[in-house]
Design a protein around this motif. Structure first.
Motif, PDB file in Angstrom:
ATOM      1  N   LEU A  10      13.222   4.760   9.964  1.00  0.00           N
ATOM      2  CA  LEU A  10      11.949   5.398   9.650  1.00  0.00           C
ATOM      3  C   LEU A  10      12.193   6.481   8.608  1.00  0.00           C
ATOM      4  O   LEU A  10      12.153   7.676   8.882  1.00  0.00           O
ATOM      5  N   SER A  11      12.461   6.033   7.400  1.00  0.00           N
ATOM      6  CA  SER A  11      12.768   6.956   6.313  1.00  0.00           C
ATOM      7  C   SER A  11      12.172   6.438   5.008  1.00  0.00           C
ATOM      8  O   SER A  11      11.896   5.235   4.878  1.00  0.00           O
ATOM      9  N   PRO A  12      11.940   7.318   4.052  1.00  0.00           N
ATOM     10  CA  PRO A  12      11.357   6.889   2.778  1.00  0.00           C
ATOM     11  C   PRO A  12      12.283   5.911   2.052  1.00  0.00           C
ATOM     12  O   PRO A  12      13.502   6.117   2.019  1.00  0.00           O
ATOM     13  N   ASP A  13      11.705   4.842   1.496  1.00  0.00           N
ATOM     14  CA  ASP A  13      12.506   3.962   0.656  1.00  0.00           C
ATOM     15  C   ASP A  13      12.224   4.274  -0.812  1.00  0.00           C
ATOM     16  O   ASP A  13      11.508   5.237  -1.128  1.00  0.00           O
ATOM     17  N   SER A  14      12.783   3.482  -1.689  1.00  0.00           N
ATOM     18  CA  SER A  14      12.700   3.796  -3.125  1.00  0.00           C
ATOM     19  C   SER A  14      11.280   3.753  -3.669  1.00  0.00           C
ATOM     20  O   SER A  14      10.990   4.367  -4.703  1.00  0.00           O
ATOM     21  N   LYS A  15      10.382   3.036  -3.003  1.00  0.00           N
ATOM     22  CA  LYS A  15       8.999   2.927  -3.476  1.00  0.00           C
ATOM     23  C   LYS A  15       8.078   3.987  -2.866  1.00  0.00           C
ATOM     24  O   LYS A  15       6.972   4.195  -3.348  1.00  0.00           O
ATOM     25  N   ASP A  16       8.532   4.637  -1.808  1.00  0.00           N
ATOM     26  CA  ASP A  16       7.711   5.636  -1.135  1.00  0.00           C
ATOM     27  C   ASP A  16       7.770   6.972  -1.874  1.00  0.00           C
ATOM     28  O   ASP A  16       8.682   7.232  -2.664  1.00  0.00           O
ATOM     29  N   ILE A  17       6.804   7.818  -1.571  1.00  0.00           N
ATOM     30  CA  ILE A  17       6.779   9.179  -2.103  1.00  0.00           C
ATOM     31  C   ILE A  17       7.220  10.134  -0.998  1.00  0.00           C
ATOM     32  O   ILE A  17       6.823   9.991   0.154  1.00  0.00           O
ATOM     33  N   LEU A  18       8.052  11.105  -1.352  1.00  0.00           N
ATOM     34  CA  LEU A  18       8.477  12.144  -0.413  1.00  0.00           C
ATOM     35  C   LEU A  18       7.914  13.480  -0.881  1.00  0.00           C
ATOM     36  O   LEU A  18       8.173  13.921  -1.997  1.00  0.00           O
ATOM     37  N   ILE A  19       7.126  14.096  -0.009  1.00  0.00           N
ATOM     38  CA  ILE A  19       6.519  15.401  -0.293  1.00  0.00           C
ATOM     39  C   ILE A  19       7.249  16.472   0.503  1.00  0.00           C
ATOM     40  O   ILE A  19       7.367  16.378   1.731  1.00  0.00           O
ATOM     41  N   GLU A  20       7.722  17.494  -0.179  1.00  0.00           N
ATOM     42  CA  GLU A  20       8.357  18.628   0.490  1.00  0.00           C
ATOM     43  C   GLU A  20       7.334  19.737   0.628  1.00  0.00           C
ATOM     44  O   GLU A  20       6.755  20.178  -0.361  1.00  0.00           O
ATOM     45  N   LYS A  21       7.093  20.172   1.852  1.00  0.00           N
ATOM     46  CA  LYS A  21       6.080  21.196   2.093  1.00  0.00           C
ATOM     47  C   LYS A  21       6.681  22.407   2.795  1.00  0.00           C
ATOM     48  O   LYS A  21       7.798  22.339   3.326  1.00  0.00           O
ATOM     49  N   LYS A  22       5.889  23.476   2.815  1.00  0.00           N
ATOM     50  CA  LYS A  22       6.339  24.731   3.428  1.00  0.00           C
ATOM     51  C   LYS A  22       5.451  25.160   4.591  1.00  0.00           C
ATOM     52  O   LYS A  22       5.854  25.998   5.399  1.00  0.00           O
ATOM     53  N   PHE A  23       4.241  24.607   4.624  1.00  0.00           N
ATOM     54  CA  PHE A  23       3.257  25.013   5.619  1.00  0.00           C
ATOM     55  C   PHE A  23       2.797  23.803   6.421  1.00  0.00           C
ATOM     56  O   PHE A  23       3.312  22.706   6.260  1.00  0.00           O
ATOM     57  N   LEU A  46       0.846  -1.192   0.000  1.00  0.00           N
ATOM     58  CA  LEU A  46       0.000   0.000   0.000  1.00  0.00           C
ATOM     59  C   LEU A  46       0.885   1.246   0.000  1.00  0.00           C
ATOM     60  O   LEU A  46       1.995   1.228   0.541  1.00  0.00           O
ATOM     61  N   PRO A  47       0.417   2.342  -0.592  1.00  0.00           N
ATOM     62  CA  PRO A  47       1.252   3.542  -0.712  1.00  0.00           C
ATOM     63  C   PRO A  47       1.628   4.145   0.637  1.00  0.00           C
ATOM     64  O   PRO A  47       0.808   4.237   1.549  1.00  0.00           O
ATOM     65  N   VAL A  48       2.900   4.553   0.721  1.00  0.00           N
ATOM     66  CA  VAL A  48       3.411   5.268   1.891  1.00  0.00           C
ATOM     67  C   VAL A  48       3.992   6.588   1.402  1.00  0.00           C
ATOM     68  O   VAL A  48       4.829   6.612   0.494  1.00  0.00           O
ATOM     69  N   ILE A  49       3.540   7.664   2.011  1.00  0.00           N
ATOM     70  CA  ILE A  49       4.011   8.998   1.651  1.00  0.00           C
ATOM     71  C   ILE A  49       4.610   9.645   2.888  1.00  0.00           C
ATOM     72  O   ILE A  49       3.956   9.739   3.932  1.00  0.00           O
ATOM     73  N   PHE A  50       5.851  10.073   2.793  1.00  0.00           N
ATOM     74  CA  PHE A  50       6.496  10.845   3.856  1.00  0.00           C
ATOM     75  C   PHE A  50       6.456  12.320   3.488  1.00  0.00           C
ATOM     76  O   PHE A  50       6.567  12.676   2.314  1.00  0.00           O
ATOM     77  N   THR A  51       6.293  13.172   4.495  1.00  0.00           N
ATOM     78  CA  THR A  51       6.418  14.605   4.245  1.00  0.00           C
ATOM     79  C   THR A  51       7.573  15.167   5.064  1.00  0.00           C
ATOM     80  O   THR A  51       7.922  14.645   6.128  1.00  0.00           O
TER      81      THR A  51
END
Length: 218
Positions: A117-130, A76-81
């Motif tokens: 506890l870090s994004p792996d190659s299959k995860d999505i990393l979102i960079e945010k400002k708020f 299942l999808p995992v997204i880190f911000t």
């Protein structure tokens, strides 16, 4: 004087009775058939007690590790911000309000993740400002592209970025759950108050064990 005070006391008593009886019907929306996990700001700057933005949260970290690994196990999808500021113009008012945010610089220790506890190659990393993981990011589009129908939110802090992300998840019409034992805050009272408010109006607040059990039943 006594009669006036007694009358005032009666009015106050009736006022609080009205408040206690003013309840809002709130239903559980549950977990959909295509959930994703959004792990909010679990970088060192927010989970290291030596950081001006951080606090001690060892149990929360371990609970997130378990939840992330379970989502990965069943594909299942995992997204880190992460929150990063690359120049002085980005979120300038927010950073003026909370100057400690200025430590969140590119390639800094504060914006790095724990190895476990870090994004792996299959995860999505979102960079945010708020605060919200959705605001001015590609998160909503990414979720829709993967046909996600529900979002499980974990991370920090409950009263800030977790709340904002859960609220925007609902406002983007995703079924929204907050993993109760996988979120935390520097202020325990703020943590409890915001979980209460989220459960009442915006999300299902559920222990991660129940979420994992639901995942395995699908």
């Amino acid at each position: 004087m006594f009669r006036r005070d007694a009358s005032r006391a009666t009015r106050i008593s009736n006022f609080f009775k009205t408040i206690s009886l003013s309840t809002l019907e709130s239903n559980s929306t549950g977990l959909g058939s295509a959930p994703a996990l959004v792990v909010v700001d679990m970088c060192r700057g927010f989970i290291d007690p030596s950081s001006p933005l951080g606090f001690k949260c060892d149990e929360l970290i371990q609970a997130n590790i378990v939840l992330v690994n379970k989502f990965r196990e069943i594909n299942l999808p995992v997204i880190f911000t992460t929150t990063i500021y690359r120049d002085t113009s980005e979120a300038s008012v927010f950073r003026s309000k909370i100057p400690a945010l200025n430590i969140l610089k590119p390639d800094s220790e504060e914006t790095s993740f724990l190895a476990e506890l870090s994004p792996d190659s299959k995860d999505i990393l979102i960079e945010k400002k708020f605060a919200s993981s959705f605001f001015e990011t590609t998160l909503a589009a990414d979720l829709r592209q993967m046909n996600v129908d529900s979002v499980v939110v974990s991370g920090v802090t409950t009263s800030g970025c977790v709340r904002a992300t859960a609220l925007d998840s609902l406002q983007n019409n995703f079924l929204t759950l907050v993993a109760e034992d996988c979120v935390g805050d520097r202020d325990l009272n703020a943590h409890r108050a915001n979980l209460f408010d989220l459960q009442s109006k915006y999300a299902d607040v559920v222990h991660s064990e129940r979420i994992i059990k639901s995942l395995l039943q699908k």
